[in-house]
Design a protein around this motif. Structure first.
Motif, PDB file in Angstrom:
ATOM      1  N   GLY A  42       0.887  -1.356  -0.067  1.00 18.27           N
ATOM      2  CA  GLY A  42      -0.320   0.067   0.025  1.00 18.27           C
ATOM      3  C   GLY A  42       1.145   0.961  -0.059  1.00 18.27           C
ATOM      4  N   GLY A  43       2.334   1.189   0.350  1.00 20.25           N
ATOM      5  CA  GLY A  43       2.728   1.696  -0.143  1.00 20.25           C
ATOM      6  C   GLY A  43       2.807   3.745   1.197  1.00 20.25           C
ATOM      7  N   TYR A  44       2.662   3.275   2.433  1.00 24.08           N
ATOM      8  CA  TYR A  44       2.317   4.260   3.511  1.00 24.08           C
ATOM      9  C   TYR A  44       2.815   4.566   4.485  1.00 24.08           C
ATOM     10  N   LYS A  45       3.302   5.297   4.558  1.00 24.29           N
ATOM     11  CA  LYS A  45       4.238   6.387   5.450  1.00 24.29           C
ATOM     12  C   LYS A  45       4.313   5.928   6.393  1.00 24.29           C
ATOM     13  N   LEU A  76       6.877  -5.365  10.251  1.00 22.18           N
ATOM     14  CA  LEU A  76       7.266  -3.893   9.418  1.00 22.18           C
ATOM     15  C   LEU A  76       8.406  -3.215  10.612  1.00 22.18           C
ATOM     16  N   ASP A  77       8.730  -3.679  11.660  1.00 25.01           N
ATOM     17  CA  ASP A  77      10.372  -2.826  12.347  1.00 25.01           C
ATOM     18  C   ASP A  77      11.355  -3.507  10.929  1.00 25.01           C
ATOM     19  N   ALA A 118       9.910   0.130   9.284  1.00 27.45           N
ATOM     20  CA  ALA A 118       8.334   1.076   8.491  1.00 27.45           C
ATOM     21  C   ALA A 118       8.302   2.121   9.623  1.00 27.45           C
ATOM     22  N   ASN A 119       7.607   2.787   9.483  1.00 26.24           N
ATOM     23  CA  ASN A 119       7.115   4.612  10.517  1.00 26.24           C
ATOM     24  C   ASN A 119       5.994   3.884  11.347  1.00 26.24           C
ATOM     25  N   SER A 164      -1.846  10.497  16.124  1.00 25.51           N
ATOM     26  CA  SER A 164      -1.088  10.384  15.782  1.00 25.51           C
ATOM     27  C   SER A 164      -0.769  10.388  14.468  1.00 25.51           C
ATOM     28  N   ASN A 165      -1.454  10.664  13.934  1.00 26.17           N
ATOM     29  CA  ASN A 165      -1.665  10.914  12.585  1.00 26.17           C
ATOM     30  C   ASN A 165      -1.364   9.534  11.274  1.00 26.17           C
ATOM     31  N   PRO A 166      -1.509   8.394  11.695  1.00 26.14           N
ATOM     32  CA  PRO A 166      -0.992   7.777  10.279  1.00 26.14           C
ATOM     33  C   PRO A 166      -2.269   8.092   9.265  1.00 26.14           C
TER      34      PRO A 166
END
Lengths: 301, 375, 319
Positions: free
Chosen positions: B159-162, B185-186, B190-191, B215-217
């Motif tokens: 998905g290319g999520y930041k 993910l870690d 990944a953030n 936290s704006n995911p």
């Protein structure tokens, strides 16, 4: 700061529902010194009955949203009040002379019974209220978007509290209830029909629980047969927090409990939320052993 | 004291009743399911599906001419009750037991079945360790947490999520899945901006959503159950928060859309093994027809259907081996059964008894509230 | 009227002792559960029945005992039964620390605080507090207990372990009841102002009762961990506390035979009702209400204390 205020309104919304249920708890307790563990299940019954009435009568075809809510509330209150009165007659009255913990066991038996009855009648899956009953729009207060429904829930519980308070303080029946709360035997000697007073209390308390169930159904949409247990425990906590037997105390306790939960989740830990709530409760009780506003029970427990 | 003797008498009668059941003719298969308690809806669905399958099997002549009898025991969704249910079932001359749902609950019963040489086919217990103990007779039709974790990781990566938020509900299933995904993910660097647990069965999640929003995911991966997922979606919309949500297979239940409403559920994605509604194999079609005919609706969760698959593979193995010997049946299931046409896609087992094969699909909820299989 | 109770007790004990030789594994295991809850009920009985403290958080101490055993056994391979005293000790020390500030709370306030206690403990276990409780997975792979070189494994073996421990419990608690300490507890239960006035240090006695009950629950937790070999936070939720609470009250507060009967009813009846399938808990709830209505003080309430003049009590072992 914005976030703080947002969380405050979140907490107040949840808290007003706890408060509404706590009112019923506290009222029954005030007169009978009985922790009605089945109260949470009466609340769940209210939620389920509300759904049944809503879907069988198709009320929203004839009435506007406010009309639906009011008609439903009246019907649910009436029906749950009857359930409450029957519960009192069957499960509690024979135990009135017994030790007060005996009635607690009976209440727990009734709670298990109601919970499983709901499961058998309605099934174990979640039940869902229709989505189009209440308007979804929000009102803007001081630059805050607050969903209309939340205000409605808050308003309902405040209204109920005021009405209940006036009823207890100003009417003849209310006076009788207060008299019975202080000393049942003396009240009997003064010509008060204590059985009737208790019956009235068991009509009002469950009715308040039932209407809270309806509110939860309308607001959150999702109801479940086990919901009474969790809400019952929260409301009991709220009633104790404010000082059991004390009507404004139930209101304050409920709202405060909701706010503590929201703040605990917001600033400390979400997963520890309920533990934080209980820690605060224990701390408060250590400092004020009879709740924030003190109990209004004259008798020695 | 009289009551005590009456009680003992009742106990004895109960014993006689339990002991005197006949054991000759039918093939006896146990079902251990949470019929009461917090997971009652899952358990009752499991019972409905397994009984339906047994009925159709018997109507079609049974297994090698012998009827099948399903013996159900309630595990209450709690380890202690489950241990009792397992003891009870293991005295009833069953060949195999289907179930159960929760991992800790299954674990409390595993040893008991193993000692009695009874095959256990779990349907909802995804904890990795259950099949890592070297138990001879344990299998499961559900995939393990690590497998789903891997799929979730792939999906989130593709998905290319930041920035990613992960929310679970502290149940051993949801926590396990969340942990698996997070570890992978870690490793990728990944953030992950949010990793927390909600408390299930509490209607109001606005406090959590508010905090998560801060936290704006870019995306939220929720590993818990459909009831909470429905409410989260609904309350998220009420807050006007447009972040996309992805769910694990515990959200695969039509009730999710009912709870959230079509508008709020639209665009929600989840990972899940396919359900019979989406399969065009003859078995799935026949099952759906008889299910709709009998219960007038769609099966609820995928887990209940997986219990049905457990029943079907056991029946198949007894038929193919012509034996009730657990060793032979297990050997058949692990070695010879390949791509058996299940209600949740093809079924094969590996040497540990875990289901193998590429099982997961990505679903999305469309504007009409239907679950659409994404290519 | 001649007292028939001893005869009935003897018959009951005899029947119980023979039960594992006639029952199948399932019913033996039901009896094991009954026995375990009888021990828990008896330990709560000291607090709730004798001292009259409304304590609905007993599962918290049970959990502490079980987790102590599970953690130490799985990390250091110390035999399970050796850990029993330690489990009791941990639960007892925790009770001492927790109870001190709350012991003066009255009735329902104590009730909610103890409910809060069991919830806090459960949430702490789920959240893997100190990284040692295994979170919601719990702890698995606890070894089987061994007694004099014999490995206790099957339900029949556990039967003798559990009911043996129950017998010891009954013996000790019976002695305790009839000691100076037991009488003091009953006195402060009936009227703690008057008890205080007659020179009983009520807070002290309440605290001891609380600690004794907790120690015993912790030891019961040890047996539970050994029996299950896996423990998870769900096994110690608020509902478990409620079950123990009901066992004491249904049987009859302050009565040892009553509590044992209560354990038979609360744990046994749902098993007998399995034939009702999904309705079994409904029937159970209704029966509970009915039993309370017909026996409002519990089914076997304690008999009033009698003090035969001829038999001089040696003063008991109280302080």
């Amino acid at each position: 700061m914005d976030l703080f205020l947002q969380q405050l309104t979140n907490g107040l919304a949840v808290g007003s529902i706890y408060a509404l249920i706590a009112l019923g708890y506290t009222m029954v307790y005030g007169v009978l010194k009985l922790i009605n563990f089945a109260h949470g299940d009466l609340f769940a019954i209210g939620a389920y009955l509300g759904l049944t009435l809503l879907t069988t009568f198709g009320l929203s075809q004839y009435l506007g949203p406010m009309g639906v809510v009011i008609v439903l509330a009246v019907m649910v209150m009436g029906l749950v009040a009857v359930v409450g009165a029957v519960l009192e007659r069957v499960a509690y009255r024979p135990l009135r002379q017994a030790h007060r913990l005996s009635a607690v066991v009976s209440a727990m038996g009734a709670s298990i019974f109601f919970q499983n009855a709901l499961m058998l009648v309605y099934g174990a899956r979640y039940k869902v209220y229709p989505h189009d009953i209440l308007p979804k729009n929000a009102v803007s207060i001081m630059g805050f978007e607050i969903p209309l429904v939340r205000l409605l829930v808050l308003l309902t519980s405040v209204l109920m509290m005021v009405a209940l308070y006036l009823f207890i303080q100003k009417t003849r029946i209310g006076t009788a209830i207060r008299a019975a709360a202080i000393d049942q035997r003396a009240a009997k000697l003064m010509g008060i029909n204590v059985d009737r007073v208790i019956m009235i209390v068991f009509l009002i308390g469950p009715a308040l629980g039932g209407v809270a169930g309806l509110m939860v159904g309308l607001y959150y949409g999702q109801i479940n047969f086990t919901m009474g247990w969790m809400y019952g425990l929260k409301a009991f906590t709220a009633a104790i927090l404010g000082g059991i037997g004390n009507i404004p105390g139930a209101m304050v306790g409920g709202l405060l409990l909701g706010v503590i939960e929201a703040m605990g989740a917001a600033y400390i830990s979400i997963a520890w939320k309920d533990a934080i709530t209980f820690m605060v409760l224990i701390a408060i009780l250590i400092v004020r052993p009879t709740g924030l506003l003190g109990e209004r029970v004259a008798d020695k427990v | 004291m009289k009551k005590m003797s009456v009680f003992m008498l009742v106990l004895m009668i109960g014993l006689l009743g339990a002991g005197s059941a006949l054991a000759d003719d039918p093939v006896r298969i146990g079902l251990m399911a949470p019929l009461t308690g917090a997971w009652a809806s899952e358990g009752q669905d499991m019972k409905q599906i397994v009984e339906l399958l047994a009925e159709s099997l018997n109507a079609a002549g049974g297994i090698n001419g012998r009827k099948v009898q399903v013996i159900t025991a309630d595990d209450g969704g709690d380890p202690r009750t489950a241990a009792l249910a397992a003891q009870r079932l293991s005295t009833q001359k069953i060949v195999a037991v289907i179930g159960t749902y929760g991992s800790a609950v299954t674990e409390a019963s595993q040893g008991i079945y193993d000692e009695m040489d009874i095959i256990q086919v779990a349907n909802g217990s995804t904890a990795i360790r259950l099949s890592e103990k070297g138990l001879k007779h344990f299998l499961r039709t559900c995939p393990r947490d690590d497998e789903q974790g891997l799929v979730a990781y792939q999906t989130l990566k593709d998905g290319g999520y930041k920035s990613i938020g992960i929310l679970h509900d502290n149940s051993s299933y949801a926590k396990g899945l969340a942990d698996e995904a997070k570890t992978l993910l870690d490793k990728d660097g990944a953030n992950i901006v949010f990793f927390e647990a909600l408390t299930p069965k509490q209607n109001d999640y606005t406090a959590i959503l508010t905090r998560m929003r801060a936290s704006n995911p870019d995306v939220v991966f929720f590993t818990g159950y459909y009831g909470e997922a429905g409410l989260l979606l609904r309350q998220k919309m009420e807050m006007n928060w447009p972040v996309p949500f992805i769910g694990g297979d515990a959200t695969n239940n039509p009730d999710l859309v009912k709870i959230a409403g079509n508008a709020a559920a639209k665009g929600f994605r989840f990972l899940s093994p396919p359900v019979p509604q989406d399969l065009d194999t003859p078995e799935a079609k026949a099952f759906m027809e008889s299910y709709r005919g009998k219960y007038n609706g769609e099966p609820g969760s995928v887990w209940a259907v997986l219990a049905g698959d457990g029943f079907r593979v056991v029946a198949k193995a007894i038929e193919a081996t012509g034996s009730e010997d657990p060793g032979k049946i297990v050997a058949y299931l692990k070695n010879e059964l390949k791509d058996f046409p299940g209600l949740t896609g093809p079924i094969s087992f590996d040497a540990k008894g875990d289901r193998v094969g590429d099982l997961y699909r990505l679903y999305e909820v469309d504007a009409g509230g239907k679950f659409v299989l994404l290519p | 009227m001649k007292d028939v109770r001893p005869v009935i007790y003897a018959v009951f004990c005899g029947a119980l002792l023979l039960a594992p030789f006639f029952l199948n594994a399932y019913w033996v295991d039901v009896l094991n559960n009954v026995g375990l809850y009888a021990i828990l009920g008896l330990s709560l009985n000291i607090i709730l029945g004798h001292a009259g403290l409304f304590h609905m958080g007993h599962a918290a101490f049970y959990a502490m005992g079980a987790y102590t055993t599970a953690i130490i056994n799985t990390s250091y391979q110390i035999p399970v039964l050796w850990l029993m005293p330690l489990s009791g000790l941990v639960a007892g020390v925790a009770a001492l620390v927790i109870a001190r500030p709350i012991i003066h709370l009255r009735g329902d306030y104590l009730l909610i605080v103890t409910i809060g206690l069991v919830e806090i403990v459960r949430i702490a276990l789920i959240n893997n507090v100190f990284g040692i409780t295994g979170g919601s997975n719990g702890i698995f792979g606890i070894s089987r207990p061994e007694l004099f070189g014999f490995r206790i494994r099957r339900p029949e073996h556990f039967f003798f372990l559990i009911w043996g421990f129950a017998a010891i419990t009954v013996f000790l608690f019976h002695r305790l009841e009839n000691s100076r300490f037991g009488r003091a507890l009953n006195y402060l239960r009936e009227d703690d102002v008057a008890a205080e006035g007659s020179g009983i240090n009520t807070a002290h006695y309440k605290l001891i009762a609380f600690v004794v009950g907790a120690v015993w629950a912790g030891m019961a937790g040890n047996i539970f961990a050994a029996k299950m070999t896996i423990i998870a936070p769900e096994s110690f939720n608020f509902w478990e506390s409620v079950i123990m609470f009901m066992i004491v009250l249904l049987g009859g507060r302050g009565s040892i035979p009553g509590v044992i009967l209560g354990a038979f009813l609360i744990v046994g009846l749902p098993e007998l009702f399995r034939q009702f399938a999904t309705a079994r808990m409904l029937v159970f709830g209704a029966i509970m209400v009915a039993m309370m209505i017909f026996r409002t003080e519990g089914i076997l309430p304690p008999r009033p204390r009698r003090y035969p003049a001829a038999v001089a009590d040696g003063g008991g072992d109280g302080p």
